[in-house]
Design an enzyme around this catalytic site. Structure first.
Site, mmCIF file in Angstrom:
data_model
loop_
_atom_site.group_PDB
_atom_site.id
_atom_site.type_symbol
_atom_site.label_atom_id
_atom_site.label_comp_id
_atom_site.label_asym_id
_atom_site.label_seq_id
_atom_site.Cartn_x
_atom_site.Cartn_y
_atom_site.Cartn_z
ATOM 1 N N GLY A 30 1.705 -5.290 -4.244
ATOM 2 C CA GLY A 30 1.499 -4.046 -3.514
ATOM 3 C C GLY A 30 0.981 -4.306 -2.115
ATOM 4 O O GLY A 30 0.560 -5.409 -1.771
ATOM 5 N N CYS A 31 1.025 -3.253 -1.286
ATOM 6 C CA CYS A 31 0.665 -3.397 0.119
ATOM 7 C C CYS A 31 -0.845 -3.549 0.310
ATOM 8 O O CYS A 31 -1.312 -4.479 0.955
ATOM 9 C CB CYS A 31 1.199 -2.208 0.918
ATOM 10 S SG CYS A 31 0.826 -0.597 0.198
ATOM 11 N N TYR A 32 -1.615 -2.622 -0.277
ATOM 12 C CA TYR A 32 -3.074 -2.746 -0.189
ATOM 13 C C TYR A 32 -3.526 -4.087 -0.771
ATOM 14 O O TYR A 32 -4.455 -4.729 -0.291
ATOM 15 C CB TYR A 32 -3.741 -1.636 -0.993
ATOM 16 C CG TYR A 32 -3.787 -0.286 -0.339
ATOM 17 C CD1 TYR A 32 -4.393 -0.110 0.896
ATOM 18 C CD2 TYR A 32 -3.275 0.846 -0.978
ATOM 19 C CE1 TYR A 32 -4.471 1.149 1.483
ATOM 20 C CE2 TYR A 32 -3.349 2.109 -0.399
ATOM 21 C CZ TYR A 32 -3.953 2.253 0.838
ATOM 22 O OH TYR A 32 -4.043 3.484 1.413
#
Lengths: 346, 346, 346, 346
Positions: free
Chosen positions: A149-151
């Site tokens: 994921g990005c976070y």
């Protein structure tokens, strides 16, 4: 040269993957799969691609994909990938999945945070967590990647080396993260409309965001013991970019230079990781439009605490770019192929 | 492989040129000239370039440039280039100048609109107006390019074919143009501060903007008679992009399909020009981040008028990208080299 | 003190009306009607109102409204108002309608541009076009106002005095208008999502936007003969604001001072209209957050043309503010009541 | 009705004060002092005020101010106020100072964090810290207010009641704060230009921002023991708004309802403080354009931690609005006078 298909090509993560692959020297895009836009040219949906890539979207047909693709990127809505990926895997395709389904070592963690049973736990065992800088060797030898994921990417890259080196305590880690609106994907929800987002900012899903579990999984591996973190995502009025401000108590006296060395040793020869000298704090436009992650930090001697600031482009290193990087590793291509653009700055 | 220098590398047009050249397959950047930042690495000023291009800025030394560069881009503040370019030209360097100094066929036009005498009228005669799609042959055979302005490129590309084909009248042409803030360059003027620009829009320099003269020069050539236009620039709260909405009275009954054919014939095989089908109106994010120009139009039958909408990225096709395209033409490189990225869309 | 109801209170025009009325010295808000949010407090939907106005939204009940309201604002989705307004009118309520239904003198014009038959042509005859500065007397004596559109107000205010004074030609009038995104209302359409709008701009509905007909109706009255205009709306990445750049050929030699005098005479004592001196061009943040309209102009002597720039806050003078101004006129209140806030600038 | 002067009227805090006072029922603005714009009408500098307030700026003349003003707001550049305020104070004027000079109880704290000796320590003893909700009684009885900083107000309002009630630990308090760009004031620094700020975000002055000391002063008073906090400011691409995300470890088991009660008891009858129910997280546009502060929180039971989110408009409750509120208290006016506008939301 390999043949590549993108499933879910018209969402924001999907189209960013398409954009990056459009000029990849070792890739031919042979299939774009879109349920909603079957029969339409991708360049009709995203006119930015006109003259660059004008192939038509087709509906899902596993046999057709298997015949025409060596590798697929799956950027499907949550809940759809589970019905598709096992079939593709059986056909022997290499798969890079951008959903959360194949990011976990422990099916129970997935089921706790996602609140549902895992669609294909047997594949979960075979999948590799695709954080390239941590798992390059495993990535090389798998056919199924759970793309991070990005976070998550932004946060793990910031804290992993410090926990590995035992210079910060495992308690009282705070990750205050800010994301551009494209992180929400291509959506018609009112919350993401221009008038609701611009000149506005907010925290959301405090203490409950799913990425928390992914971050904790990796940081616990780094520390060799269970790590739990406060993770607070915020919505910020910009398109691209994640900025994670991470707080941790130092476990002993350590200088900025020593911290810098820990980072630089850990990320030695990593092209896409840029470590700032002590006190130099990155800005999100230093990475926007690129696959770079920038990490800076400041030691607060008064409080015995370190503040680490990490920033990536959520659509690139936080999604499509890392997916391409994973493909490059899996296929033995130059790891930078298709990813060699500098950040935009402007 | 040629050696290239950029003078005025740290302004916005300069740094965009640097960014585009950083991955150009036929170019080695050997010199970055900056008066203000002499001795500093370019990647200190623009940390987006760290790990990509870390060479130092140096002060101007014509001999040194002549020795180390085959071609230079000059993106200097107005008034500085005049002292520099003749010296470089004498040394036999190829020069692509991003200022307004070498865009005119008639020195009087320059002097009228710039309000000062021309620094080197003798060079003006040798220079070629670098609008690639119009002057490709001349560009191939010159050593000095006057690279067109941003508003200019966008407007001329939209109206040139229609005037050439005599389907619009030369009177009552209106060009209402909107520009992102980066068009003002890297400036500390209060007018361009975030709080003054965001949630704001305005027209400026109505009837007096210098680009008017450049547009009129080219449109008059197209028409074969003098063309004068109302040109109104506007400042819009976005970073990149120019959008020109052009109004002209049709000189006779002509259909949308005929107009489309005029454009497509005129721009046949032009990779960077994308003509929309009748009634399809482009958006600026279809070109942002790329060297493309998109041109769409709508015929207003009720009024016997055509509205043409043309959009480019002001920093790329409107400045640095067109400069690189000019270099590619001059040097015989693939015209798309270094410019093959699709637009960002997001 | 009058009792007021707002129908369609939760749309953007509706909620802006609510916000302005919340502190109006002569108004008590007694009913908020919302189909979608029946039973919810308005401050739950718009938490900005918490502690200011916490009444519940109710569903439509004409009898209940008639009993509890003296005047209503109707900010209903297109197609709903037609079923509601006749009933309210019969009950003797004063009505200010923010839709397009009651803005026309000629039902045929409505039917041509809206592509449907008019819901209640008999009321159209009784309604008054609520452009306060033009029709103050008629507004005073009606019970039904067709509140003007946002683009419309901005454009008509700019050109009416010049046509009235016969200083511009009626042919070749161009109105190039730019609007903030709130003009699209509270909508979940992808086109208005943050990621599609920010860093983007575009023209739309060229030659076909409905407001064209409203503008032409009024400008024809001003000129005393039929006026047809090119009207091009653009979507601009800001929340609030309309900016109309209007082009017209001067019918004779006229100076800037003369034009200024024409405007100042026409708008004498009009508090909300601010005429700039010749050559001073307004910016949209000079009016944002207020009920003011700013009008500036530049004469282009070279071309014998005038360029008029007019700007309003689309949600205030372009919708809710003008509606409140209309109420003030109808009820004999101070015309500035509830509208005396200066523009925000920041 | 009192006569009021604003010193430094043309900066952003100054002009916001002017805007709020323009319609204040008990105030007449008699003097606007501006060094840079002497002799210019305020409405020439901020055309948003045309027709609302058109008085001229004058240069500083203490005697003239004393004769024509009862109360002054000083929004002067750092370092200028020290030469001015003692003189005004001697003349018996009431003073509300928006600089940092009169916010401290202990001159040593000022001198440590500001790195210079205090200009008038004798006045520091007489000044009152103008956080209205904490010091209303003292404010009523003083002539000199040190108006709190923007980050400060937002952070202290969030944490003071919890420390006072001893439900959170004094160690490991983290304040991660995000500010709109107007917090930097009216400045021509490149860092605050549109192109550098938009689509960008960054942390700055980590561990060293002056507001840290102001926050710690007040939180220590609340706790009854020394409190030190990590305070990290961030620059976010919007104009107005501060958002403070505050992390603290709970000192014992406490429920959301109990926390809500602590806040509601502490801020009982405080019009401008809005406490959200547990788990409801505020957004900055719920307060933008108003003097409200919204405070929401989420308990993280897994970690025994509370996350408090607090948001204000930095120019209003964080500067000019609180200054007006202080004036209202000092003068015995209705505390809401001039401040009764709801937030804009849009």
């Amino acid at each position: 040269m390999i043949n590549v298909g993108i499933l879910g090509a018209t969402g924001y993560a999907g189209i960013e993957t398409v954009r990056l692959l459009a000029n990849h020297p070792n890739v031919k895009i042979t299939r774009l799969i879109s349920h909603s836009f079957e029969g339409k040219k991708i360049s009709e949906i995203y006119p930015s691609l006109e003259g660059v890539l004008d192939i038509e979207c087709v509906s899902l047909d596993v046999d057709d994909i298997a015949k025409n693709c060596d590798l697929v990127f799956t950027a499907l809505p949550h809940g759809v990938s589970k019905d598709v990926i096992p079939g593709l895997y059986e056909k022997g395709l290499k798969i890079i999945d951008l959903s959360g389904d194949f990011r976990y070592n422990d099916v129970k963690v997935y089921e706790k945070w996602y609140g549902e049973s895992h669609p294909s736990p047997e594949l979960l065992e075979k999948s590799v967590y695709g954080l390239c800088e941590l798992y390059r060797e495993k990535i090389r030898n798998t056919s199924l990647i759970g793309n991070p994921g990005c976070y998550t990417t932004c946060s793990i890259l910031a804290l992993y080396p410090l926990l590995k080196a035992s210079v910060i305590e495992t308690k009282n880690i705070i990750i205050d993260a800010k994301s551009g609106v494209s992180g929400a994907g291509r959506t018609t929800k009112l919350d993401y409309s221009f008038c609701e987002c611009t000149e506005n900012m907010l925290a959301y899903k405090i203490a409950t965001h799913r990425h928390t579990s992914e971050i904790e999984q990796e940081l616990s591996i780094a520390a060799g013991s269970e790590v739990m973190v406060s993770f607070t995502p915020h919505l910020i009025p910009l398109k691209r970019g994640i900025y994670a401000t991470c707080y941790a108590n130092l476990s002993n006296n350590v200088t900025g230079d020593e911290i810098e060395k820990i980072y630089k040793d850990f990320y030695e020869n990593e092209h896409f990781i840029r470590i700032m000298s002590p006190g130099k704090i990155p800005e999100s436009n230093w990475v926007a439009g690129s696959n770079f992650a920038n990490i800076g930090f400041q030691i607060d001697e008064r409080l015995g605490r370190i503040v680490v600031c990490s920033t990536i482009d959520n659509l690139i290193k936080g999604a499509a770019g890392q997916a391409v990087q994973n493909m490059n590793i899996m296929m033995g291509f130059d790891e930078k192929a298709g990813l060699d653009m500098p950040a935009m700055y402007l």
